[in-house]
Design a protein around this motif. Structure first.
Motif, PDB file in Angstrom:
ATOM      1  N   VAL A  52      42.105  56.548 -13.460  1.00 41.20           N
ATOM      2  CA  VAL A  52      43.333  56.442 -12.587  1.00 41.20           C
ATOM      3  C   VAL A  52      44.056  55.233 -12.702  1.00 41.20           C
ATOM      4  O   VAL A  52      45.079  55.339 -12.759  1.00 41.20           O
ATOM      5  CB  VAL A  52      43.005  57.078 -11.322  1.00 41.20           C
ATOM      6  CG1 VAL A  52      44.187  56.929 -10.274  1.00 41.20           C
ATOM      7  CG2 VAL A  52      42.263  58.223 -11.181  1.00 41.20           C
ATOM      8  N   ILE A  53      43.418  54.195 -12.416  1.00 39.89           N
ATOM      9  CA  ILE A  53      44.063  52.796 -12.488  1.00 39.89           C
ATOM     10  C   ILE A  53      44.743  52.700 -13.791  1.00 39.89           C
ATOM     11  O   ILE A  53      45.523  52.101 -13.917  1.00 39.89           O
ATOM     12  CB  ILE A  53      43.045  51.839 -12.012  1.00 39.89           C
ATOM     13  CG1 ILE A  53      42.584  52.123 -10.661  1.00 39.89           C
ATOM     14  CG2 ILE A  53      43.704  50.487 -12.378  1.00 39.89           C
ATOM     15  CD1 ILE A  53      41.664  51.184 -10.294  1.00 39.89           C
ATOM     16  N   SER A  54      44.207  52.823 -14.924  1.00 42.00           N
ATOM     17  CA  SER A  54      44.586  52.563 -16.196  1.00 42.00           C
ATOM     18  C   SER A  54      46.170  53.655 -16.257  1.00 42.00           C
ATOM     19  O   SER A  54      46.990  53.142 -16.905  1.00 42.00           O
ATOM     20  CB  SER A  54      43.684  53.317 -17.491  1.00 42.00           C
ATOM     21  OG  SER A  54      42.556  52.524 -17.265  1.00 42.00           O
ATOM     22  N   HIS A  55      45.848  54.950 -15.759  1.00 41.83           N
ATOM     23  CA  HIS A  55      47.154  55.576 -15.993  1.00 41.83           C
ATOM     24  C   HIS A  55      48.386  54.960 -15.134  1.00 41.83           C
ATOM     25  O   HIS A  55      49.474  55.160 -15.514  1.00 41.83           O
ATOM     26  CB  HIS A  55      46.833  57.103 -15.614  1.00 41.83           C
ATOM     27  CG  HIS A  55      46.130  57.950 -16.644  1.00 41.83           C
ATOM     28  ND1 HIS A  55      46.897  58.020 -17.678  1.00 41.83           N
ATOM     29  CD2 HIS A  55      44.960  58.273 -16.648  1.00 41.83           C
ATOM     30  CE1 HIS A  55      45.922  58.793 -18.649  1.00 41.83           C
ATOM     31  NE2 HIS A  55      44.775  59.008 -17.993  1.00 41.83           N
ATOM     32  N   ILE A  56      47.919  54.828 -14.027  1.00 44.71           N
ATOM     33  CA  ILE A  56      48.884  54.187 -12.898  1.00 44.71           C
ATOM     34  C   ILE A  56      49.623  52.748 -13.816  1.00 44.71           C
ATOM     35  O   ILE A  56      50.899  52.731 -13.753  1.00 44.71           O
ATOM     36  CB  ILE A  56      48.253  53.545 -11.526  1.00 44.71           C
ATOM     37  CG1 ILE A  56      48.022  54.752 -10.834  1.00 44.71           C
ATOM     38  CG2 ILE A  56      49.215  52.642 -10.862  1.00 44.71           C
ATOM     39  CD1 ILE A  56      47.230  54.707  -9.650  1.00 44.71           C
ATOM     40  N   ILE A  57      48.718  51.996 -14.263  1.00 45.38           N
ATOM     41  CA  ILE A  57      49.233  50.648 -14.981  1.00 45.38           C
ATOM     42  C   ILE A  57      50.090  51.011 -16.186  1.00 45.38           C
ATOM     43  O   ILE A  57      51.129  50.585 -16.193  1.00 45.38           O
ATOM     44  CB  ILE A  57      47.982  49.744 -15.235  1.00 45.38           C
ATOM     45  CG1 ILE A  57      47.591  49.241 -14.245  1.00 45.38           C
ATOM     46  CG2 ILE A  57      48.410  48.763 -16.503  1.00 45.38           C
ATOM     47  CD1 ILE A  57      46.188  48.218 -14.433  1.00 45.38           C
ATOM     48  N   GLY A  58      49.768  52.139 -16.934  1.00 46.65           N
ATOM     49  CA  GLY A  58      50.671  52.688 -18.099  1.00 46.65           C
ATOM     50  C   GLY A  58      51.841  53.091 -17.496  1.00 46.65           C
ATOM     51  O   GLY A  58      52.920  52.922 -18.297  1.00 46.65           O
ATOM     52  N   THR A  59      51.696  53.929 -16.292  1.00 48.10           N
ATOM     53  CA  THR A  59      53.135  54.738 -15.981  1.00 48.10           C
ATOM     54  C   THR A  59      54.019  53.298 -15.563  1.00 48.10           C
ATOM     55  O   THR A  59      55.338  53.528 -15.774  1.00 48.10           O
ATOM     56  CB  THR A  59      52.674  55.485 -14.876  1.00 48.10           C
ATOM     57  OG1 THR A  59      51.877  56.450 -15.601  1.00 48.10           O
ATOM     58  CG2 THR A  59      54.059  56.013 -14.579  1.00 48.10           C
ATOM     59  N   ILE A  60      53.475  52.468 -14.752  1.00 44.93           N
ATOM     60  CA  ILE A  60      54.590  51.385 -14.265  1.00 44.93           C
ATOM     61  C   ILE A  60      55.101  50.622 -15.550  1.00 44.93           C
ATOM     62  O   ILE A  60      56.125  50.339 -15.527  1.00 44.93           O
ATOM     63  CB  ILE A  60      53.673  50.316 -13.508  1.00 44.93           C
ATOM     64  CG1 ILE A  60      53.212  51.116 -11.955  1.00 44.93           C
ATOM     65  CG2 ILE A  60      54.287  49.059 -13.194  1.00 44.93           C
ATOM     66  CD1 ILE A  60      52.356  50.483 -11.197  1.00 44.93           C
ATOM     67  N   ALA A  61      54.180  50.290 -16.490  1.00 47.18           N
ATOM     68  CA  ALA A  61      54.611  49.669 -17.714  1.00 47.18           C
ATOM     69  C   ALA A  61      55.815  50.227 -18.379  1.00 47.18           C
ATOM     70  O   ALA A  61      56.842  49.739 -18.795  1.00 47.18           O
ATOM     71  CB  ALA A  61      53.507  49.466 -18.839  1.00 47.18           C
ATOM     72  N   VAL A  62      55.644  51.837 -18.746  1.00 50.62           N
ATOM     73  CA  VAL A  62      56.630  52.551 -19.206  1.00 50.62           C
ATOM     74  C   VAL A  62      57.864  52.517 -18.430  1.00 50.62           C
ATOM     75  O   VAL A  62      59.062  52.460 -18.868  1.00 50.62           O
ATOM     76  CB  VAL A  62      56.046  53.941 -19.577  1.00 50.62           C
ATOM     77  CG1 VAL A  62      57.219  54.967 -19.636  1.00 50.62           C
ATOM     78  CG2 VAL A  62      54.997  54.039 -20.479  1.00 50.62           C
ATOM     79  N   LEU A  63      57.775  52.689 -17.022  1.00 46.70           N
ATOM     80  CA  LEU A  63      59.037  52.584 -15.880  1.00 46.70           C
ATOM     81  C   LEU A  63      59.577  51.211 -16.126  1.00 46.70           C
ATOM     82  O   LEU A  63      61.033  51.307 -16.361  1.00 46.70           O
ATOM     83  CB  LEU A  63      58.479  52.900 -14.571  1.00 46.70           C
ATOM     84  CG  LEU A  63      57.936  54.412 -14.381  1.00 46.70           C
ATOM     85  CD1 LEU A  63      57.448  54.447 -13.048  1.00 46.70           C
ATOM     86  CD2 LEU A  63      59.213  55.406 -14.707  1.00 46.70           C
TER      87      LEU A  63
END
Length: 170
Positions: free
Chosen positions: A5-16
């Motif tokens: 979950v944390i990996s996905h949150i960090i990835g989503t924030i980076a893409v945004l």
């Protein structure tokens, strides 16, 4: 091992963040090109007004009435924004037409063709001749039903030139 979950949150924030940066760059580049285009249009407006001033003075010195005017062919706005035209003088028979739009200003110098007759000067401030309020500046757009004009008239031995507007029938 970190949670997925944390990996996905960090990835989503980076893409945004990348999308926000790309949008900011695109907006800035679009703004720069828009301002360049407006500056070019402003130069064309100043050039057009200067040509029409020369035409009016040519006709006026060759036998115009005590007051003559000519319609200016100007756009109402430049890129949807209001602008201002001013007329001034550098010396006798040399007029400056300045078009201003927010941060840009374009100046065209006009050597007036008075054919050796009366000196030509720009109106300073505002003068009222008949029903015309002649000024050294013109703010565009005008109210609906009005058209911009350039006016030449005699003041003693001099010819004065300025801007005004007249109501035209629909």
């Amino acid at each position: 091992m970190p949670s997925p979950v944390i990996s996905h949150i960090i990835g989503t924030i980076a893409v945004l963040q990348a999308v926000v940066v790309m949008l900011a760059v695109f907006s800035f580049v679009s703004f720069v090109f828009n301002m360049r285009t407006q500056n070019l249009m402003l130069g064309e407006v100043a050039e057009s007004a200067a040509r029409e001033v020369v035409e009016l003075i040519s006709v006026y010195t060759l036998g115009g009435n005590s007051t003559s005017y000519m319609f200016l062919s100007l756009p109402d706005t430049l890129g949807g924004q209001p602008y201002m035209l001013t007329i001034g003088e550098s010396s006798q028979n040399v007029l400056n037409i300045t078009a201003r739009l927010q941060i840009y200003s374009q100046v065209r110098v006009v050597v007036t063709p008075n054919f050796g007759r009366n000196p030509v000067h720009a109106v300073r401030g505002t003068r009222i001749i008949g029903a015309l309020k002649i000024s050294d500046s013109l703010y565009m757009p005008l109210p609906p039903g009005f058209k911009p004009i350039v006016v030449a008239f005699r003041d003693g031995d001099s010819i004065l030139v300025g801007f005004s507007s007249v109501r035209v029938p629909p």
